[in-house]
Design a protein around this motif. Structure first.
Motif, PDB file in Angstrom:
ATOM      1  N   TYR A 432       0.699  -1.302   0.117  1.00 39.67           N
ATOM      2  CA  TYR A 432      -0.012   0.092  -0.147  1.00 39.67           C
ATOM      3  C   TYR A 432       0.737   1.205  -0.045  1.00 39.67           C
ATOM      4  CZ  TYR A 432      -3.332   3.623   1.611  1.00 39.67           C
ATOM      5  OH  TYR A 432      -3.944   4.878   1.636  1.00 39.67           O
ATOM      6  N   GLY A 433       0.768   2.142  -1.059  1.00 41.70           N
ATOM      7  CA  GLY A 433       1.466   3.354  -1.061  1.00 41.70           C
ATOM      8  C   GLY A 433       0.624   4.659  -0.756  1.00 41.70           C
ATOM      9  N   GLU A 434       1.347   5.352  -0.080  1.00 43.04           N
ATOM     10  CA  GLU A 434       0.743   6.763   0.414  1.00 43.04           C
ATOM     11  C   GLU A 434       1.821   7.747   0.130  1.00 43.04           C
ATOM     12  OE1 GLU A 434      -1.365   8.719   0.779  1.00 43.04           O
ATOM     13  OE2 GLU A 434      -3.199   7.721   1.503  1.00 43.04           O
ATOM     14  N   ALA A 459       4.456   1.423   1.660  1.00 43.36           N
ATOM     15  CA  ALA A 459       5.434   2.483   0.893  1.00 43.36           C
ATOM     16  C   ALA A 459       4.999   4.112   0.988  1.00 43.36           C
ATOM     17  CB  ALA A 459       5.596   1.880  -0.553  1.00 43.36           C
ATOM     18  N   ALA A 460       5.824   4.762   1.323  1.00 43.90           N
ATOM     19  CA  ALA A 460       5.374   6.152   1.356  1.00 43.90           C
ATOM     20  C   ALA A 460       6.338   7.100   0.833  1.00 43.90           C
ATOM     21  CB  ALA A 460       5.026   6.701   2.808  1.00 43.90           C
ATOM     22  N   GLU A 461       5.930   8.311   0.021  1.00 50.25           N
ATOM     23  CA  GLU A 461       6.964   8.885  -0.903  1.00 50.25           C
ATOM     24  C   GLU A 461       7.504   9.887  -0.044  1.00 50.25           C
ATOM     25  OE1 GLU A 461       5.133  11.243  -3.690  1.00 50.25           O
ATOM     26  OE2 GLU A 461       3.820   9.632  -4.539  1.00 50.25           O
ATOM     27  N   GLU A 462       7.361  10.167   1.311  1.00 49.46           N
ATOM     28  CA  GLU A 462       8.150  10.597   2.317  1.00 49.46           C
ATOM     29  C   GLU A 462       8.063   9.846   3.635  1.00 49.46           C
ATOM     30  OE1 GLU A 462       6.440  14.709   2.802  1.00 49.46           O
ATOM     31  OE2 GLU A 462       6.479  15.170   0.551  1.00 49.46           O
ATOM     32  N   ARG A 467       9.830   4.049  -0.881  1.00 54.22           N
ATOM     33  CA  ARG A 467       8.842   5.257  -1.639  1.00 54.22           C
ATOM     34  C   ARG A 467       7.981   4.851  -2.227  1.00 54.22           C
ATOM     35  NH1 ARG A 467      11.906  10.240  -4.541  1.00 54.22           N
ATOM     36  NH2 ARG A 467      10.080  11.449  -4.653  1.00 54.22           N
ATOM     37  N   TYR A 468       7.876   3.507  -2.926  1.00 52.67           N
ATOM     38  CA  TYR A 468       6.772   3.161  -3.940  1.00 52.67           C
ATOM     39  C   TYR A 468       6.511   1.855  -3.533  1.00 52.67           C
ATOM     40  CZ  TYR A 468       8.384   7.430  -6.445  1.00 52.67           C
ATOM     41  OH  TYR A 468       8.304   8.774  -6.580  1.00 52.67           O
ATOM     42  N   VAL A 469       5.402   1.439  -4.039  1.00 48.31           N
ATOM     43  CA  VAL A 469       4.893   0.057  -3.851  1.00 48.31           C
ATOM     44  C   VAL A 469       5.858  -0.995  -4.615  1.00 48.31           C
ATOM     45  CG1 VAL A 469       2.597   0.513  -3.209  1.00 48.31           C
ATOM     46  CG2 VAL A 469       3.215   0.034  -5.495  1.00 48.31           C
ATOM     47  N   ALA A 496       3.748   1.427 -13.442  1.00 52.72           N
ATOM     48  CA  ALA A 496       4.911   0.802 -13.021  1.00 52.72           C
ATOM     49  C   ALA A 496       4.894  -0.664 -12.531  1.00 52.72           C
ATOM     50  CB  ALA A 496       5.441   1.710 -12.001  1.00 52.72           C
ATOM     51  N   VAL A 497       3.814  -1.055 -11.786  1.00 51.86           N
ATOM     52  CA  VAL A 497       3.655  -2.259 -11.136  1.00 51.86           C
ATOM     53  C   VAL A 497       3.438  -3.512 -12.511  1.00 51.86           C
ATOM     54  CG1 VAL A 497       2.306  -3.788  -9.824  1.00 51.86           C
ATOM     55  CG2 VAL A 497       2.980  -1.641  -9.033  1.00 51.86           C
TER      56      VAL A 497
END
Length: 515
Positions: A432-434, A459-462, A467-469, A496-497
């Motif tokens: 899960y990305g945020e 995954a969190a950009e910050e 950073r990414y899933v 991307a995935v």
């Protein structure tokens, strides 16, 4: 110890690092086999470096084993580097004998069970005016830590004996057996050298036959791990055919590529042109919807409206029988509307009979207006549209789910269905990305899924561990040869995935997306 008096074990309630204490003892003349144990470490460190510093080892009190042993091997200093690997082999075998399960070694110093890290080994040599004085071998092993006690960023990567077996262990016995394992390793290394450990390491090797990434002289490389070298390094076969001996540094098991599981089928990578064409079709296709959906819209009252983190709100709407029967599978969506705002599509995040749940990003005019509605307010709802996800496609396989932002609303009902009905996937992993870690949507529900056996990675950009899933997936080393993939969220993430999965050999028919 053949009837001889055992060297002392000094126990501390709390230290910075047991290795530091043992190194001090070594320099003060401590005997071979002397040990330092702590109930808690405040500055335990791993082997890996982060920005030039040793990474801190997670060290809760009164739950694990933190042990450092003084060894004075009768070896040429050039052969001392093999002590880490030798101790790793003997420690893994000792833990297995104690009922710890299928403990493996990830070269050169990590203890693993399955895809999660159980412990780590750190060896540090000491030299003085007379040259080499000895070596301290420290080991940290997660023993009686429940799964939910690990920090959130470690929960998917770390494990404990309690988590793996469901039972608590006698830490004192483990300390005694592990120290004996280290002394045995040292004696075997003195007598026969590292070659005596090659066969045992091969049986315990967590990397063999799997794709790994590593660095040689500052250049990042990948290849298939191919066993132990005579010097204690790791052989890696590159796609070029070259066989590289890795002698130092970190080796990371990749989540993408061929042959993720030793001996498992090796899917062929999809041609680049095929990948690009398929991804383009996915991202431009308009999902189908029944013609009556756009004609049938009614107003229903909100049963619940609550904020979830800084960016979302969770809405509940109770619909009538006609609308209830239009919902067929997870991932389907409807339009929500409000007076003065054009309607927008939202995935149904959960269904309990006639109660539909939605996860709304409280951004933009409509999202902001919806987030401010009080219970009892009416919203305009359409019949269910779109194909959604078909749960049966994941039966008997590894299910890999990728979601970003409110896209998680489409995949959570899919997991709920699998967990409530027989015949679901054998293994489920959700990535899960945020944008920011604190904005994680549905944190409590994700926690419950994790407790039910779903591997959840953030995954969190910050501020996140990844950073990414796709980065989070790559770090886990999960297999792709039997995977079915479900993707929901931002178009850039879908692209991307999907590209990475197909490049890894996953057939397009096993990649399902929800736009």
């Amino acid at each position: 110890m053949n009837g001889q008096e055992q060297p002392p074990i000094v126990v501390h309630a709390e230290v910075g690092s047991t290795n530091d204490e043992a190194l001090t003892a070594l320099r003060q003349g401590a005997a071979h086999g002397s040990a330092v144990v702590a109930e808690q470490q405040l500055a335990g460190r791993g082997r890996r470096e982060d920005r030039g510093e040793r990474r801190v080892w997670y060290s809760p009190a009164n739950a694990n084993v933190y042990l450092s042993v003084v060894l004075r091997p009768q070896l040429d200093p050039s052969r001392v580097s093999g002590i880490t690997l030798a101790c790793g082999v003997e420690i893994a075998r000792a833990l297995r004998a104690l009922g710890a399960g299928d403990v493996q070694l990830k070269w050169p110093n990590d203890l693993y069970i399955g895809e999660r890290k159980l412990g780590g080994i750190l060896s540090e040599a000491a030299t003085g005016a007379g040259g080499f004085e000895g070596v301290v071998v420290g080991v940290g092993i997660n023993i009686n830590v429940p799964a939910d006690a690990f920090p959130e960023d470690l929960r998917g990567q770390a494990t404990s004996l309690l988590r793996e077996t469901g039972r608590t262990f006698d830490r004192l016995r483990i300390i005694q057996e592990v120290r004996e394992a280290m002394l045995s390793a040292c004696a075997r290394l003195e007598a026969g050298g590292l070659k005596d450990f090659a066969e045992a390491f091969d049986a315990l090797d967590a990397t063999r036959g799997r794709e790994v990434r590593f660095e040689q002289e500052g250049v990042a490389m990948r290849g298939m791990a191919d066993g132990l070298s005579s010097q204690g390094g790791l052989w890696v076969k590159r796609d070029t055919g070259e066989r590289v001996e890795v002698m130092a540094g970190e080796v990371v098991i990749c989540g993408l590529g061929r042959g993720k599981v030793a001996g498992g089928p090796a899917p062929a990578a999809r041609p680049a042109a095929e990948i690009e064409a398929h991804v383009e079709r996915l991202l431009t296709a308009q999902p189908g919807s029944p013609p009556q959906a756009r004609r049938v819209r009614r107003r229903f009252a909100l049963r619940a409206n609550e904020r979830v983190g800084a960016r979302y709100c969770r809405l509940e709407v109770e619909v009538d029988a006609e609308f209830e029967s239009s919902y067929l599978r997870p991932g389907q969506y409807i339009t929500l509307g409000l007076a003065g705002h054009p309607p927008n599509f939202y995935a149904i995040a959960g269904v309990r009979g006639r109660v539909w749940e939605f996860l709304i990003e409280a951004e933009g005019d409509l999202g902001s207006a919806l987030s401010e509605l009080e219970v009892g307010a009416e919203v305009e709802v359409s019949l269910v549209e779109g194909g959604g996800f078909e749960p049966a496609t994941g039966q008997g396989k590894t299910a890999l789910l990728f979601a970003s932002g409110s896209g998680v609303a489409a995949v959570l009902p899919l997991v709920d269905r699998w967990l409530s009905e027989p015949g679901g996937p054998e293994r489920i992993a959700l990535f899960y990305g945020e944008r920011q870690e604190e904005n994680r949507a549905y944190a409590e529900r994700l926690k419950r899924l994790e407790e039910a056996g779903v591997a959840v990675y953030l995954a969190a950009e910050e501020g996140g561990a990844y950073r990414y899933v796709q980065d989070a997936f790559e770090a886990t080393g999960l297999p792709v040869h039997d995977a079915v993939v479900y993707v929901s969220g931002a178009a850039v993430m879908l692209k991307a995935v999907t590209e990475r999965m197909m490049a890894a050999g996953v057939d397009a028919s096993r990649v399902h997306i929800n736009i």
